[in-house]
Design an enzyme around this catalytic site. Structure first.
Site, PDB file in Angstrom:
ATOM      1  N   ASP A 155       1.870   7.064   1.338  1.00 27.42           N
ATOM      2  CA  ASP A 155       3.076   6.748   0.534  1.00 27.42           C
ATOM      3  C   ASP A 155       3.627   5.223   0.596  1.00 27.42           C
ATOM      4  OD1 ASP A 155       3.191   9.462  -0.095  1.00 27.42           O
ATOM      5  OD2 ASP A 155       4.571  10.068   1.353  1.00 27.42           O
ATOM      6  N   LYS A 166       0.231   2.818  -2.663  1.00 22.62           N
ATOM      7  CA  LYS A 166      -1.252   2.515  -3.062  1.00 22.62           C
ATOM      8  C   LYS A 166      -1.531   2.747  -4.541  1.00 22.62           C
ATOM      9  CE  LYS A 166      -2.284   6.028  -0.107  1.00 22.62           C
ATOM     10  NZ  LYS A 166      -1.129   6.059   0.726  1.00 22.62           N
ATOM     11  N   GLY A 184      -0.307  11.916  -3.381  1.00 20.41           N
ATOM     12  CA  GLY A 184       0.628  11.849  -4.500  1.00 20.41           C
ATOM     13  C   GLY A 184       0.660  10.229  -4.683  1.00 20.41           C
ATOM     14  N   HIS A 185       0.285   9.645  -5.765  1.00 19.96           N
ATOM     15  CA  HIS A 185       0.234   8.319  -5.860  1.00 19.96           C
ATOM     16  C   HIS A 185       0.994   7.994  -7.283  1.00 19.96           C
ATOM     17  CE1 HIS A 185      -3.713   7.648  -3.660  1.00 19.96           C
ATOM     18  NE2 HIS A 185      -2.658   8.201  -2.857  1.00 19.96           N
ATOM     19  N   GLN A 208      -3.677   9.081   1.570  1.00 21.10           N
ATOM     20  CA  GLN A 208      -3.291   9.057   2.816  1.00 21.10           C
ATOM     21  C   GLN A 208      -3.057   7.539   3.568  1.00 21.10           C
ATOM     22  OE1 GLN A 208      -5.599  11.470   2.253  1.00 21.10           O
ATOM     23  NE2 GLN A 208      -4.027  12.352   1.181  1.00 21.10           N
ATOM     24  N   ARG A 265       9.281  17.098  -0.557  1.00 23.18           N
ATOM     25  CA  ARG A 265       9.918  17.204   0.631  1.00 23.18           C
ATOM     26  C   ARG A 265      10.485  15.655   0.874  1.00 23.18           C
ATOM     27  NH1 ARG A 265       5.385  18.839   4.927  1.00 23.18           N
ATOM     28  NH2 ARG A 265       4.063  17.764   3.465  1.00 23.18           N
ATOM     29  N   ARG A 313      11.172  12.297   2.582  1.00 20.17           N
ATOM     30  CA  ARG A 313      10.280  11.819   3.773  1.00 20.17           C
ATOM     31  C   ARG A 313      11.341  11.263   4.763  1.00 20.17           C
ATOM     32  NH1 ARG A 313       7.593   8.031  -1.021  1.00 20.17           N
ATOM     33  NH2 ARG A 313       5.822   9.810  -1.640  1.00 20.17           N
ATOM     34  N   LEU A 354      10.005  -4.275  -0.777  1.00 22.29           N
ATOM     35  CA  LEU A 354      10.666  -5.380  -0.067  1.00 22.29           C
ATOM     36  C   LEU A 354      12.283  -5.267  -0.723  1.00 22.29           C
ATOM     37  CD1 LEU A 354      10.861  -7.717   1.962  1.00 22.29           C
ATOM     38  CD2 LEU A 354      10.383  -9.188   0.248  1.00 22.29           C
TER      39      LEU A 354
HETATM   40  P1  GDP Z   1       1.241   6.132  -2.520  1.00 22.42           P
HETATM   41  O1  GDP Z   1       0.975   7.607  -2.040  1.00 22.42           O
HETATM   42  O2  GDP Z   1       0.785   5.164  -1.408  1.00 22.42           O
HETATM   43  O3  GDP Z   1       0.668   5.847  -3.865  1.00 22.42           O
HETATM   44  O4  GDP Z   1       2.623   5.923  -2.598  1.00 22.42           O
HETATM   45  P2  GDP Z   1       3.905   7.015  -3.444  1.00 22.42           P
HETATM   46  O5  GDP Z   1       3.711   6.701  -4.730  1.00 22.42           O
HETATM   47  O6  GDP Z   1       3.865   8.370  -2.888  1.00 22.42           O
HETATM   48  O7  GDP Z   1       5.302   6.418  -3.206  1.00 22.42           O
HETATM   49  C1  GDP Z   1       5.583   5.049  -3.140  1.00 22.42           C
HETATM   50  C2  GDP Z   1       6.733   4.973  -4.182  1.00 22.42           C
HETATM   51  O8  GDP Z   1       7.448   3.702  -4.231  1.00 22.42           O
HETATM   52  C3  GDP Z   1       6.800   5.178  -5.730  1.00 22.42           C
HETATM   53  O9  GDP Z   1       7.821   6.063  -6.104  1.00 22.42           O
HETATM   54  C4  GDP Z   1       6.291   4.020  -6.114  1.00 22.42           C
HETATM   55  O10 GDP Z   1       6.590   3.741  -7.803  1.00 22.42           O
HETATM   56  C5  GDP Z   1       7.421   3.288  -5.407  1.00 22.42           C
HETATM   57  N1  GDP Z   1       6.931   1.774  -5.381  1.00 22.42           N
HETATM   58  C6  GDP Z   1       5.979   1.173  -5.073  1.00 22.42           C
HETATM   59  N2  GDP Z   1       5.905  -0.043  -4.772  1.00 22.42           N
HETATM   60  C7  GDP Z   1       7.242  -0.337  -4.965  1.00 22.42           C
HETATM   61  C8  GDP Z   1       8.227  -1.733  -4.600  1.00 22.42           C
HETATM   62  O11 GDP Z   1       7.620  -2.715  -4.395  1.00 22.42           O
HETATM   63  N3  GDP Z   1       9.520  -1.243  -4.887  1.00 22.42           N
HETATM   64  C9  GDP Z   1       9.974  -0.249  -5.170  1.00 22.42           C
HETATM   65  N4  GDP Z   1      11.099  -0.050  -5.216  1.00 22.42           N
HETATM   66  N5  GDP Z   1       9.126   0.552  -5.262  1.00 22.42           N
HETATM   67  C10 GDP Z   1       7.965   0.681  -5.278  1.00 22.42           C
HETATM   68  P1  IMO Z   2      -0.586   9.777  -0.150  1.00 19.23           P
HETATM   69  O1  IMO Z   2      -1.980   9.489  -0.382  1.00 19.23           O
HETATM   70  C1  IMO Z   2       2.076  11.159   3.062  1.00 19.23           C
HETATM   71  C2  IMO Z   2       0.463  14.673   5.473  1.00 19.23           C
HETATM   72  C3  IMO Z   2       1.035  15.986   5.294  1.00 19.23           C
HETATM   73  C4  IMO Z   2       0.777  16.632   6.826  1.00 19.23           C
HETATM   74  C5  IMO Z   2      -0.377  15.933   7.225  1.00 19.23           C
HETATM   75  C6  IMO Z   2      -1.656  16.927   7.004  1.00 19.23           C
HETATM   76  O2  IMO Z   2       0.375  10.113  -1.242  1.00 19.23           O
HETATM   77  O3  IMO Z   2      -0.156   8.804   0.773  1.00 19.23           O
HETATM   78  P2  IMO Z   2      -2.764  18.015   4.713  1.00 19.23           P
HETATM   79  O4  IMO Z   2      -2.385  18.714   3.683  1.00 19.23           O
HETATM   80  O5  IMO Z   2      -3.410  16.638   4.333  1.00 19.23           O
HETATM   81  O6  IMO Z   2      -3.612  18.714   5.893  1.00 19.23           O
HETATM   82  O7  IMO Z   2      -1.653  17.664   5.457  1.00 19.23           O
HETATM   83  O8  IMO Z   2      -0.704  14.902   6.251  1.00 19.23           O
HETATM   84  N1  IMO Z   2       0.061  14.111   4.208  1.00 19.23           N
HETATM   85  C7  IMO Z   2       0.656  13.060   3.611  1.00 19.23           C
HETATM   86  N2  IMO Z   2       1.533  12.267   3.987  1.00 19.23           N
HETATM   87  N3  IMO Z   2       1.126  10.872   1.846  1.00 19.23           N
HETATM   88  C8  IMO Z   2       0.108  11.622   1.708  1.00 19.23           C
HETATM   89  O9  IMO Z   2      -0.507  11.078   0.722  1.00 19.23           O
HETATM   90  C9  IMO Z   2      -0.206  12.678   2.590  1.00 19.23           C
HETATM   91  N4  IMO Z   2      -1.367  13.525   2.375  1.00 19.23           N
HETATM   92  C10 IMO Z   2      -1.200  14.379   3.422  1.00 19.23           C
HETATM   93  O10 IMO Z   2       2.429  15.915   5.117  1.00 19.23           O
HETATM   94  O11 IMO Z   2       1.778  15.915   7.482  1.00 19.23           O
HETATM   95 MG    MG Z   3       2.331   9.455  -1.991  1.00 14.85          MG
END
Ligand code: GDP
Ligand code: IMO
Ligand code: MG
Length: 427
Positions: A13, A16, A40-41, A223, A302, A304, A331
């Site tokens: 998270d 990416k 979840g991206h 991840q 959930r 974080r 940032l």
């Molecule tokens: P990923 O799983 O690595 O793709 O990240 P997630 O999408 O799960 O979580 C990142 C969250 O931060 C998302 O809601 C993005 O829209 C948000 N996000 C990404 N880059 C930035 C940033 O530079 N600033 C802010 N405020 N939000 C960001």
């Molecule tokens: P992105 O790509 C954050 C965590 C789960 C759990 C552990 C194992 O959005 O960064 P699993 O279902 O993979 O067997 O769960 O890994 N987990 C993540 N945490 N971001 C994710 O993906 C995750 N994918 C799995 O919460 O702790």
């Molecule tokens: Mg994510």
């Protein structure tokens, strides 16, 4: 020549999806190489927000071919609901390619994930419940079902039978659940075969030919480094290799082809699920990071867990991935703190430790050693260049860069595509 890997440097998270989408307009292929719909991206394009789970974030860039590599685990029902969700919003998904060697998350893998977690009770991992671990376990146990198996009913039936033999014993005798019938699973899986067929390809060949033709290929990790099955905080990890080497095995591309490895790094730290987290905050600052950063899981909803930036982890990510660059995200979320603590080392049993300890017991005991950096109060979300950032924000970035061991080549100052400061070009 230009093969880039983009991966999470912390516990997932990190942003990416945003980073991949940003580069998606300039690359020819975006490839997922591990994980599945546990990811979840989030991608924000203008006023549109997309949540992608299984599909590579490059799917939102029209010129780009999205690829699901052999190392990914695919839940066909999730795949089709994600595709139709995008189609309804006008996104063309017809270019998608899926490896015939990718393993399928079957309904029984999802069941096993849920019952084993329940059975673990307080010791549970906190998985996403999407069947990820059991599907990889079947792969390693050589009883997995691959995408290509859907095209031979007799082989599929034999394989499902073999996989269910032991599982049904376990489900009925240990977990007190009903046995799962082979025929029902086979029927469901065969139901996906025709719909899946146009996407199935020899993705290893496609990607290697693309690289030979000087196309730009971006590998998008799911991840993060600390969730890696080998290099993460085992057993509180996912069941695949998000680290850079995973791109090679999960896509069938040799390490000599990879020119750049970009670690996505949040300006603070978050984690979902159970496991150690030295800089975790249980106070108002943690609440504030969660609120301002919108730190809620895209997949499971959930909250974080939130904490300050941990440079020990960032250095570790640089090392195990051979990072060439960092993309520092979020940032802007730190705006408003008078002072920002940054963890520069750990104290373990009274001793200062600079690098991530290999011993899990030590890591569980690690207490963060903080250095205080001066904060800033100006809105930075409109900044387009490094020079436009307040002096203290510049100093924060420079300090993180020095501690983390690789140059910070981009900075996120908001969730949108254009809310990014580019320092060094990635391409
Ligand atoms: P990923 O799983 O690595 O793709 O990240 P997630 O999408 O799960 O979580 C990142 C969250 O931060 C998302 O809601 C993005 O829209 C948000 N996000 C990404 N880059 C930035 C940033 O530079 N600033 C802010 N405020 N939000 C960001
Ligand atoms: P992105 O790509 C954050 C965590 C789960 C759990 C552990 C194992 O959005 O960064 P699993 O279902 O993979 O067997 O769960 O890994 N987990 C993540 N945490 N971001 C994710 O993906 C995750 N994918 C799995 O919460 O702790
Ligand atoms: Mg994510």
């Amino acid at each position: 020549m230009p093969a880039l890997v983009l991966l999470g440097a912390q516990w997932g998270d990190e942003g990416k999806g945003k980073a991949t989408d940003l580069l998606g307009g300039s690359v020819d292929y975006v490839v997922r190489y591990q994980g599945g719909n546990n990811a979840g991206h989030t991608v924000v394009v203008g006023d549109q927000k997309y949540a992608l789970h299984l599909l590579p974030s490059g799917i939102l860039s029209p010129g780009c071919t999205p690829v699901i590599g052999n190392g990914v685990v695919v839940d066909p029902s999730v795949l089709f609901s994600e595709l139709s969700g995008l189609n309804e919003r006008g996104v063309d998904t017809s270019k998608l390619l899926i490896s015939g060697n990718a393993h399928i998350i079957t309904p029984y893998n999802v069941t096993v994930d849920k019952v084993t977690e329940r059975f673990l009770g307080k010791r549970k991992i906190g998985t996403t419940g999407r069947g990820i671990g059991p599907t990889y376990a079947d792969k390693i146990n050589r009883v997995g079902i691959r995408v290509q198996d859907l095209y031979d009913e007799s082989i599929l039936t034999q394989k499902v039978e073999a996989a269910l033999d032991a599982k049904n014993q376990m489900l009925t005798k240990l977990y007190n659940r009903r046995a799962i019938a082979t025929g029902q699973v086979v029927e469901e899986l065969l139901g996906y075969a025709d719909k899946l067929a146009p996407y199935v390809a020899d993705t290893v060949l496609v990607l290697n030919q693309a690289l030979d033709d000087d196309k730009v290929v971006l590998f998008e990790g799911g991840q993060g480094t600390l969730l890696d099955i080998d290099h993460g905080t085992y057993p509180f990890v996912t069941s695949s290799n998000p680290t850079a080497g995973g791109a090679c095995t999960g896509a069938g591309v040799g390490p000599t082809k990879i020119s750049r490895v970009i670690g996505i790094l949040k300006a603070y730290t978050t984690r979902v699920g159970a496991g150690p987290f030295p800089t975790e905050l249980f106070d108002e600052d943690g609440e504030a990071l969660r609120r301002i950063g919108g730190e809620r899981g895209v997949t499971t909803g959930r909250d974080r867990r939130c904490g300050w930036f941990d440079a020990v982890i960032a250095r570790y990510a640089t090392r195990v991935n051979g990072l060439t660059d960092f993309f520092l995200t979020k940032l802007d979320v730190l705006t408003g703190w008078e002072q920002i603590p940054v963890c520069v080392a750990y104290e373990i049993d009274g001793k200062r430790v600079e690098e991530l300890p290999y011993s899990q017991s030590d890591f569980h005991h690690a207490k963060p050693v903080y250095e205080m950096l001066p904060g800033w109060s100006e809105d930075i979300s409109k900044a387009k260049t490094f020079a436009e950032l307040p002096k203290n924000a510049q100093a924060y970035v420079k300090a993180l860069e020095e501690m983390s061991g690789a140059p910070i080549s981009a900075i996120g100052v908001g969730p949108g595509r254009d809310e990014t400061i580019e320092i060094n070009s990635f391409l």
